[in-house]
Design an enzyme around this catalytic site. Structure first.
Site, short mmCIF file in Angstrom:
data_model
loop_
_atom_site.label_atom_id
_atom_site.label_comp_id
_atom_site.label_asym_id
_atom_site.label_seq_id
_atom_site.Cartn_x
_atom_site.Cartn_y
_atom_site.Cartn_z
N LEU A 86 0.83 -1.19 0.00
CA LEU A 86 0.00 0.00 0.00
C LEU A 86 0.87 1.25 0.00
O LEU A 86 0.60 2.22 -0.71
CB LEU A 86 -0.94 0.01 1.20
N ASP A 87 1.93 1.24 0.79
CA ASP A 87 2.86 2.37 0.83
C ASP A 87 3.49 2.63 -0.54
O ASP A 87 3.46 3.75 -1.06
CB ASP A 87 3.99 2.09 1.83
#
Length: 479
Positions: free
Chosen positions: A372-373
């Site tokens: 996600l990062d």
């Protein structure tokens, strides 16, 4: 409303994933024919199409750089991304070497999942001392894994999550996808695109400066203020720097930092320190803002706005600014103001539960990277470059918004993989051919090279990673 089931037959291909991002960014469709994608999922052990997510987000950002190059030079160039390389870059902090050695473990022992008294799990984030100490005060226990586990037996998971949030801490109760889809925040984000680009002010068209005859890259002459920490926001700044932008990281001496992430994401950037609570430093920041093209910020929701540097204020002070905002859970819904990090959003929104089910485990399982990062970082860079492209023709000030939760929703939309958990994990030796040596202010670095290959303007980091606060808060002359 639950997310529709995606079957192997309807799972988007990497090319289709890029096309969806490209449409959300509003960039010219003709560019899509310039992108070549190689490889196929699964590459890492996961039931999710994490390879497609890496290749598509990174490829879309690189293609946006090519679109800016075409806008400035009149010429297109080709872009190629191999999935294995993209996934290695999605784990760049894991493969970082300083003077030939990996960085010592930086995660606090309390940054992990714990069972609560109701049998459900919560994930704590304790890598910043003030977050760790706040959780210990709330629990009334010692800084010890066993003591925290015993204290959490007196709590229900969601009650502790709520109490921690009200105290300004970062804690997530584990949910299934079904529970997340019923949650008010999951419902608020349903159907939202992975990035939004909104015009927030009027300004005349501002084409990017003419390219010099030699040595020019897509973002040569573009100035970026980087108010970010950890991974997602810093990856966005690192990406813009790789395509030639003058990226100035702005931190403050009183803010905690995680050094291996500073080193890994600091490639190509200069670094200064300003305390925006100090009138003189705030004046220096406004002087920088007036000369900036892009501002990226990833602090807690409304944090910079409370210091007078929110998107509307920035657009008034610097008409034509591209203001890029990262949040954990999105800009709408009851959790719009909630703090969070990749690992916590994975837990809260269903990924740890889903991976555990796929692995046949009763223990929560993380994704095989901070997906996600990293994906959000490339989406931030994509949005910034798309807004610069629009600004050149349409004018205006622009606000780009990306959240980790919306990025997770996009990842879910890429479908699941049968047998994906059975794939062996990559080792450092498996990506050694993708590493490059770079100098830095910390020693000799071994880092993952940029996975996108541009035929005319190869990505590169012209400046080394440096200790925080190395430079003065000022812009370089435009090339």
């Amino acid at each position: 409303m639950p997310t529709p089931t995606i079957t192997p037959a309807t799972r988007p291909s990497p090319d289709e994933a890029v096309a969806g991002l490209w449409q959300a960014a509003g960039l010219p469709a003709a560019a899509l024919g310039r992108l070549q994608l190689g490889g196929a999922d699964p590459v890492l052990p996961s039931s999710f199409a994490v390879g497609t997510a890496a290749q598509a987000s990174l490829g879309a950002a690189a293609l946006a750089a090519a679109a800016l190059w075409q806008q400035r030079s009149g010429r297109w160039q080709d872009v190629a991304v191999e999935m294995r390389h993209a996934l290695a870059e999605f784990r760049s902090e894991r493969y970082l070497r300083v003077d030939g050695a990996p960085w010592p473990e930086f995660r606090d022992p309390l940054s992990r999942l714990f069972r609560c008294g109701d049998g459900r799990w919560v994930r704590l984030h304790a890598n910043f001392p003030h977050h760790r100490d706040g959780v210990l005060r709330l629990l009334g226990c010692a800084n010890d894994v066993a003591a925290v586990q015993a204290a959490l037996q007196k709590w229900e998971a969601e009650a502790f999550e709520t109490a921690a949030s009200e105290a300004g801490l970062v804690v997530a109760a584990m949910r299934s996808f079904e529970a997340w889809d019923r949650h008010p925040q999951g419902q608020a984000l349903h159907g939202m695109p992975p990035l939004t680009i909104e015009r927030i002010g009027e300004a005349p068209p501002q084409p990017l400066p003419d390219l010099p005859a030699t040595g020019a890259r897509p973002l040569t002459g573009v100035r970026v203020l980087d108010f970010t920490r950890i991974i997602a926001g810093p990856v966005a700044g690192r990406t813009l720097a790789a395509h030639g932008a003058d990226v100035l990281l702005v931190t403050a001496a009183h803010l905690p930092a995680i050094m291996p992430l500073v080193i890994d994401t600091g490639r190509g950037k200069r670094s200064c320190q300003l305390d925006l609570r100090d009138p003189d430093d705030k004046h220096a920041m406004h002087k920088l803002l007036h000369g900036a093209d892009v501002l990226i910020q990833g602090y807690r929701p409304q944090g910079l706005a409370e210091l007078g540097v929110g998107p509307q204020a920035a657009a008034r002070a610097r008409p034509g600014i591209v203001y890029v905002t990262l949040s954990a859970y999105g800009h709408t819904g009851p959790w719009a103001g909630k703090r969070g990090f990749d690992s916590l959003v994975q837990t809260a929104s269903g990924f740890n539960h889903a991976e555990a089910q796929a692995a046949g485990s009763d223990t929560p399982q993380p994704l095989p990277a901070q997906v996600l990062d990293h994906a959000a970082g490339y989406l931030l860079a994509l949005g910034a470059m798309a807004a610069l492209h629009r600004r050149a023709g349409e004018g205006g000030s622009w606000h780009v918004r990306v959240s980790l939760a919306q990025t997770g929703q996009w990842l879910r939309g890429l479908g699941r993989l049968e047998g994906g958990m059975e794939i062996p994990d990559q080792r450092f030796e498996d990506v050694a051919d993708l590493m490059v040596a770079l100098p830095s202010g910390f020693g000799a670095l071994g880092v993952v090279s940029h996975a996108a290959r541009l035929s005319e303007t190869p990505a590169q980091w012209a400046l080394p990673s440096v200790p925080l606060g190395t430079h003065m808060p000022e812009w370089l002359p435009r090339a």
